[in-house]
Design an enzyme around this catalytic site. Structure first.
Site, PDB file in Angstrom:
ATOM      1  N   TRP A 122      42.095  40.815  28.259  1.00  0.00           N
ATOM      2  CA  TRP A 122      42.593  39.903  29.288  1.00  0.00           C
ATOM      3  C   TRP A 122      43.069  38.604  28.645  1.00  0.00           C
ATOM      4  O   TRP A 122      42.509  38.155  27.652  1.00  0.00           O
ATOM      5  CB  TRP A 122      41.481  39.573  30.287  1.00  0.00           C
ATOM      6  CG  TRP A 122      41.295  40.631  31.324  1.00  0.00           C
ATOM      7  CD1 TRP A 122      40.595  41.795  31.191  1.00  0.00           C
ATOM      8  CD2 TRP A 122      41.820  40.621  32.647  1.00  0.00           C
ATOM      9  NE1 TRP A 122      40.639  42.509  32.345  1.00  0.00           N
ATOM     10  CE2 TRP A 122      41.388  41.812  33.268  1.00  0.00           C
ATOM     11  CE3 TRP A 122      42.605  39.723  33.372  1.00  0.00           C
ATOM     12  CZ2 TRP A 122      41.720  42.128  34.577  1.00  0.00           C
ATOM     13  CZ3 TRP A 122      42.924  40.039  34.674  1.00  0.00           C
ATOM     14  CH2 TRP A 122      42.495  41.227  35.267  1.00  0.00           C
ATOM     15  N   GLU A 150      32.870  44.148  29.145  1.00  0.00           N
ATOM     16  CA  GLU A 150      32.594  45.320  28.305  1.00  0.00           C
ATOM     17  C   GLU A 150      32.213  44.973  26.872  1.00  0.00           C
ATOM     18  O   GLU A 150      31.847  45.853  26.088  1.00  0.00           O
ATOM     19  CB  GLU A 150      33.805  46.257  28.302  1.00  0.00           C
ATOM     20  CG  GLU A 150      34.095  46.901  29.648  1.00  0.00           C
ATOM     21  CD  GLU A 150      34.815  46.000  30.641  1.00  0.00           C
ATOM     22  OE1 GLU A 150      34.736  46.286  31.853  1.00  0.00           O
ATOM     23  OE2 GLU A 150      35.449  45.008  30.226  1.00  0.00           O
ATOM     24  N   ILE A 183      38.226  32.923  32.786  1.00  0.00           N
ATOM     25  CA  ILE A 183      38.713  31.675  33.375  1.00  0.00           C
ATOM     26  C   ILE A 183      38.315  31.649  34.841  1.00  0.00           C
ATOM     27  O   ILE A 183      38.534  32.618  35.573  1.00  0.00           O
ATOM     28  CB  ILE A 183      40.236  31.544  33.198  1.00  0.00           C
ATOM     29  CG1 ILE A 183      40.571  31.520  31.694  1.00  0.00           C
ATOM     30  CG2 ILE A 183      40.754  30.286  33.897  1.00  0.00           C
ATOM     31  CD1 ILE A 183      42.046  31.554  31.371  1.00  0.00           C
ATOM     32  N   THR A 200      36.381  32.818  43.186  1.00  0.00           N
ATOM     33  CA  THR A 200      35.275  33.657  43.655  1.00  0.00           C
ATOM     34  C   THR A 200      34.111  33.574  42.663  1.00  0.00           C
ATOM     35  O   THR A 200      34.283  33.083  41.552  1.00  0.00           O
ATOM     36  CB  THR A 200      35.713  35.137  43.771  1.00  0.00           C
ATOM     37  OG1 THR A 200      35.947  35.650  42.447  1.00  0.00           O
ATOM     38  CG2 THR A 200      36.977  35.283  44.620  1.00  0.00           C
ATOM     39  N   HIS A 257      33.029  35.771  40.840  1.00  0.00           N
ATOM     40  CA  HIS A 257      33.281  36.700  39.739  1.00  0.00           C
ATOM     41  C   HIS A 257      33.053  36.033  38.382  1.00  0.00           C
ATOM     42  O   HIS A 257      32.460  36.621  37.484  1.00  0.00           O
ATOM     43  CB  HIS A 257      34.718  37.226  39.853  1.00  0.00           C
ATOM     44  CG  HIS A 257      35.155  38.115  38.745  1.00  0.00           C
ATOM     45  ND1 HIS A 257      34.769  39.433  38.663  1.00  0.00           N
ATOM     46  CD2 HIS A 257      35.938  37.881  37.666  1.00  0.00           C
ATOM     47  CE1 HIS A 257      35.298  39.977  37.574  1.00  0.00           C
ATOM     48  NE2 HIS A 257      36.014  39.056  36.958  1.00  0.00           N
ATOM     49  N   ARG A 311      41.174  25.976  22.919  1.00  0.00           N
ATOM     50  CA  ARG A 311      40.111  26.493  22.067  1.00  0.00           C
ATOM     51  C   ARG A 311      40.516  27.765  21.307  1.00  0.00           C
ATOM     52  O   ARG A 311      39.738  28.313  20.550  1.00  0.00           O
ATOM     53  CB  ARG A 311      38.881  26.790  22.926  1.00  0.00           C
ATOM     54  CG  ARG A 311      38.230  25.532  23.450  1.00  0.00           C
ATOM     55  CD  ARG A 311      37.299  25.810  24.634  1.00  0.00           C
ATOM     56  NE  ARG A 311      36.598  24.600  25.049  1.00  0.00           N
ATOM     57  CZ  ARG A 311      37.123  23.632  25.796  1.00  0.00           C
ATOM     58  NH1 ARG A 311      38.380  23.724  26.216  1.00  0.00           N
ATOM     59  NH2 ARG A 311      36.417  22.573  26.121  1.00  0.00           N
TER      60      ARG A 311
END
Length: 161
Positions: free
Chosen positions: A26, A59, A84, A88, A90, A129
């Site tokens: 991602w 994962e 990021i 929500t 999540h 970063r």
């Protein structure tokens, strides 16, 4: 901005190590920077390494565990990812699960895990970063340095037994 007070880690003897890098997919731009920083640091150290890709940061622990288990041949594992914050919960779940999982892998296997999981509020914080041109920090490099330095200390401890 984080980074203040970060140690300058000197690594001697890392060329004898074999390191696995496991990186999430991602946020391609951020991940490309983290992986490049990690691979550059490993090349400078002279450590042999292999790169494995995880679908996402959630994962990372299961792959890190497989790479860290006895018989894998790896002296250290470097886990790279980015989460990021969105709108929500999540973010909290993924960050906590990945962080706790990577810590558990290190403690359960005794293999150093370089923690290169960025948990940022904004994409700009992640880019700052990621070790990209214009970034303030290179967390891919820092994760490698921490894992390799820890592996070398563990080898010294083992030699004294």
């Amino acid at each position: 901005m984080s980074g203040a007070g970060a140690p300058a880690i000197s690594i001697e003897g890392g060329a004898d190590l074999k390191v696995a890098v496991v990186a999430a997919q991602w946020h391609t731009q951020v991940m490309d920077g983290l992986v490049a920083g990690a691979e550059k640091a490993l090349a400078e150290i002279g450590a042999e390494h292999d790169l494995f890709r995880a679908p996402g940061s959630f994962e990372l622990p299961v792959l890190a565990k497989a790479l860290a288990e006895a018989g894998s041949g790896y002296d250290a594992v470097v886990a790279l990812g980015v989460v990021i914050r969105g709108g929500t919960p999540h973010f909290e779940y993924v960050c906590a699960a990945a962080t706790d999982g990577l810590n558990r892998v290190a403690l359960d296997t005794g293999t150093p895990i370089g923690f290169g999981l960025l948990t940022c509020d904004t994409e700009q914080q992640a880019l700052d970063r990621a070790g990209l041109p214009g970034s303030r920090e290179d967390k891919g490099r820092e994760a490698v340095e921490a894992a390799v330095a820890t592996a070398l200390v563990l080898k010294k401890i083992e030699a004294k037994r």
